[in-house]
Write an enzyme that holds these catalytic residues in place. Structure first.
Site, mmCIF file in Angstrom:
data_model
loop_
_atom_site.group_PDB
_atom_site.id
_atom_site.type_symbol
_atom_site.label_atom_id
_atom_site.label_comp_id
_atom_site.label_asym_id
_atom_site.label_seq_id
_atom_site.Cartn_x
_atom_site.Cartn_y
_atom_site.Cartn_z
ATOM 1 N N ASP A 118 4.476 3.428 6.718
ATOM 2 C CA ASP A 118 3.664 3.125 7.886
ATOM 3 C C ASP A 118 4.461 2.498 9.021
ATOM 4 O O ASP A 118 5.523 1.916 8.824
ATOM 5 C CB ASP A 118 2.569 2.124 7.508
ATOM 6 C CG ASP A 118 3.157 0.736 7.207
ATOM 7 O OD1 ASP A 118 4.057 0.636 6.346
ATOM 8 O OD2 ASP A 118 2.757 -0.235 7.868
ATOM 9 N N GLU B 298 7.364 2.125 -6.546
ATOM 10 C CA GLU B 298 7.483 1.665 -5.160
ATOM 11 C C GLU B 298 7.809 2.830 -4.239
ATOM 12 O O GLU B 298 8.424 3.811 -4.662
ATOM 13 C CB GLU B 298 8.571 0.566 -5.125
ATOM 14 C CG GLU B 298 8.972 0.061 -3.767
ATOM 15 C CD GLU B 298 7.858 -0.636 -2.996
ATOM 16 O OE1 GLU B 298 6.771 -0.050 -2.870
ATOM 17 O OE2 GLU B 298 8.100 -1.728 -2.474
ATOM 18 N N ASP B 299 7.388 2.722 -2.984
ATOM 19 C CA ASP B 299 7.688 3.810 -2.037
ATOM 20 C C ASP B 299 9.166 3.854 -1.682
ATOM 21 O O ASP B 299 9.784 4.915 -1.684
ATOM 22 C CB ASP B 299 6.815 3.693 -0.771
ATOM 23 C CG ASP B 299 6.897 2.333 -0.081
ATOM 24 O OD1 ASP B 299 7.593 1.427 -0.581
ATOM 25 O OD2 ASP B 299 6.245 2.172 0.982
ATOM 26 N N LYS C 277 0.817 -1.193 0.000
ATOM 27 C CA LYS C 277 0.000 0.000 0.000
ATOM 28 C C LYS C 277 0.863 1.260 0.000
ATOM 29 O O LYS C 277 0.385 2.353 -0.264
ATOM 30 C CB LYS C 277 -0.876 0.003 1.266
ATOM 31 C CG LYS C 277 -1.732 -1.227 1.423
ATOM 32 C CD LYS C 277 -2.368 -1.228 2.828
ATOM 33 C CE LYS C 277 -2.838 -2.617 3.186
ATOM 34 N NZ LYS C 277 -3.073 -2.747 4.628
ATOM 35 N N GLY C 278 2.134 1.075 0.321
ATOM 36 C CA GLY C 278 3.021 2.218 0.556
ATOM 37 C C GLY C 278 3.158 3.190 -0.594
ATOM 38 O O GLY C 278 3.325 4.388 -0.389
ATOM 39 N N LYS D 28 16.821 3.760 0.133
ATOM 40 C CA LYS D 28 17.518 3.706 1.433
ATOM 41 C C LYS D 28 18.658 2.712 1.291
ATOM 42 O O LYS D 28 18.441 1.509 1.255
ATOM 43 C CB LYS D 28 16.495 3.279 2.496
ATOM 44 C CG LYS D 28 16.959 3.445 3.919
ATOM 45 C CD LYS D 28 15.804 3.566 4.915
ATOM 46 C CE LYS D 28 15.145 2.271 5.307
ATOM 47 N NZ LYS D 28 14.114 2.413 6.348
ATOM 48 N N ASP E 262 14.749 -0.807 0.480
ATOM 49 C CA ASP E 262 15.519 -0.908 1.727
ATOM 50 C C ASP E 262 16.513 -2.070 1.572
ATOM 51 O O ASP E 262 17.604 -1.887 1.046
ATOM 52 C CB ASP E 262 14.525 -1.106 2.875
ATOM 53 C CG ASP E 262 15.165 -1.144 4.242
ATOM 54 O OD1 ASP E 262 16.337 -0.766 4.373
ATOM 55 O OD2 ASP E 262 14.486 -1.543 5.213
ATOM 56 N N ARG F 13 0.247 6.256 7.165
ATOM 57 C CA ARG F 13 0.364 6.406 5.700
ATOM 58 C C ARG F 13 -0.276 7.700 5.203
ATOM 59 O O ARG F 13 0.094 8.228 4.162
ATOM 60 C CB ARG F 13 -0.315 5.232 4.991
ATOM 61 C CG ARG F 13 0.299 3.867 5.272
ATOM 62 C CD ARG F 13 -0.271 2.861 4.287
ATOM 63 N NE ARG F 13 -0.072 1.472 4.691
ATOM 64 C CZ ARG F 13 1.014 0.773 4.437
ATOM 65 N NH1 ARG F 13 2.029 1.333 3.810
ATOM 66 N NH2 ARG F 13 1.118 -0.491 4.803
ATOM 67 N N PHE G 160 14.156 4.778 10.081
ATOM 68 C CA PHE G 160 12.810 4.258 9.862
ATOM 69 C C PHE G 160 11.846 5.426 9.655
ATOM 70 O O PHE G 160 11.725 6.297 10.497
ATOM 71 C CB PHE G 160 12.356 3.391 11.037
ATOM 72 C CG PHE G 160 10.956 2.890 10.861
ATOM 73 C CD1 PHE G 160 10.674 1.903 9.929
ATOM 74 C CD2 PHE G 160 9.907 3.436 11.588
ATOM 75 C CE1 PHE G 160 9.366 1.470 9.725
ATOM 76 C CE2 PHE G 160 8.608 3.005 11.395
ATOM 77 C CZ PHE G 160 8.340 2.019 10.462
HETATM 78 P P1 IMP Z 1 12.795 -4.154 1.263
HETATM 79 O O1 IMP Z 1 12.215 -5.425 0.777
HETATM 80 O O2 IMP Z 1 13.618 -4.352 2.512
HETATM 81 O O3 IMP Z 1 13.548 -3.372 0.225
HETATM 82 O O4 IMP Z 1 11.647 -3.269 1.829
HETATM 83 C C1 IMP Z 1 10.746 -2.712 1.053
HETATM 84 C C2 IMP Z 1 9.446 -2.491 1.779
HETATM 85 O O5 IMP Z 1 9.605 -2.341 3.193
HETATM 86 C C3 IMP Z 1 8.897 -1.202 1.285
HETATM 87 O O6 IMP Z 1 8.029 -1.426 0.228
HETATM 88 C C4 IMP Z 1 8.192 -0.639 2.487
HETATM 89 O O7 IMP Z 1 6.858 -1.055 2.457
HETATM 90 C C5 IMP Z 1 8.867 -1.242 3.679
HETATM 91 N N1 IMP Z 1 9.806 -0.256 4.290
HETATM 92 C C6 IMP Z 1 11.139 -0.152 4.103
HETATM 93 N N2 IMP Z 1 11.661 0.863 4.801
HETATM 94 C C7 IMP Z 1 10.620 1.435 5.457
HETATM 95 C C8 IMP Z 1 10.512 2.568 6.351
HETATM 96 O O8 IMP Z 1 11.478 3.279 6.692
HETATM 97 N N3 IMP Z 1 9.260 2.828 6.827
HETATM 98 C C9 IMP Z 1 8.165 2.097 6.487
HETATM 99 N N4 IMP Z 1 8.226 1.050 5.632
HETATM 100 C C10 IMP Z 1 9.437 0.719 5.139
HETATM 101 MG MG MG Z 2 6.025 -0.974 0.091
#
Ligand code: IMP
Ligand code: MG
Length: 187
Positions: free
Chosen positions: A158, A96-97, A41-42, A129, A100, A164, A151
């Site tokens: 969220d 994508e938001d 949903k991000g 990030k 990470d 959100r 974070f």
């Molecule tokens: P990844 O798979 O670790 O790259 O994470 C991606 C997903 O984790 C993103 O689509 C976000 O929904 C969530 N996410 C990563 N960092 C944050 C943050 O700082 N705050 C909230 N959600 C996050």
């Molecule tokens: Mg996301």
């Protein structure tokens, strides 16, 4: 202690304009109709504001995955909702938001490629990030690059589904997280 504001409303708007300009330049002379796939949903606030600034013909769809619990990624990705558009041989832009660890987008890119064979997949993210990356994944279009593993909450980001709707991006204080935990327990 007051929360650290990372991006205010005006800054978010500037970032979106920059991202939109890059996409507009790329697709302006193209005869193709790209399909934007928003990751729920991000990415919803980002996608909504972005499409209003895009000047080329496009289609959109949504996919939903989860990987986060609380303030960190679990690393286990679940597909919750799939796309319904036929994207075979199409140009796809995943919206994508945040990237990470990179696990979510790595999974999504492979999933979409293997199951639907689009012609091209580009990744467009609001925030990149960098510090906690676990797989090599470079988004093609990035709004903001973060060199610290903070974070974030707000503008789609969220804490256990809360925050959100807030129209700026900030780092919540410990007190704020405790307050949300207390409220969540009562709901
Ligand atoms: P990844 O798979 O670790 O790259 O994470 C991606 C997903 O984790 C993103 O689509 C976000 O929904 C969530 N996410 C990563 N960092 C944050 C943050 O700082 N705050 C909230 N959600 C996050
Ligand atoms: Mg996301």
């Amino acid at each position: 202690m007051s929360p650290e504001i990372i991006l205010n409303k005006e800054e978010i708007d500037e970032v979106i304009t920059e991202v939109a300009n890059k996409l507009n330049n790329f697709y302006k002379d193209s005869d193709r109709i790209p399909v934007l796939i928003g990751v729920l949903k991000g990415a919803l606030p980002f996608m909504m504001d972005l499409i209003k600034k895009l000047t080329f013909d496009l289609e959109m769809d949504f996919i939903q995955v989860t990987s986060y619990s609380g303030t960190s990624s679990t690393g286990v990705i679940h597909l919750k909702k799939d796309i319904t558009t036929n994207i075979k041989d199409r140009d796809v832009i995943i919206v994508e938001d945040i990237v990470d660890t990179g696990l979510t987008l790595n999974y999504l890119k492979q999933y979409i490629q293997l199951n639907y064979s689009p012609r091209d997949i580009k990744i467009c993210c609001f925030v990149d990030k960098k510090p906690l990356r676990k797989v090599q994944l470079e988004p093609d279009i990035v709004g903001v690059t973060m060199t610290q593993a903070k974070f974030l909450v707000g503008y789609g980001f969220d804490y256990n589904e809360i925050g959100r709707n807030i129209d700026y991006v900030f780092v919540p204080t410990k007190k704020q997280l405790e307050e949300w935990d207390r409220k969540l327990k009562n709901n």
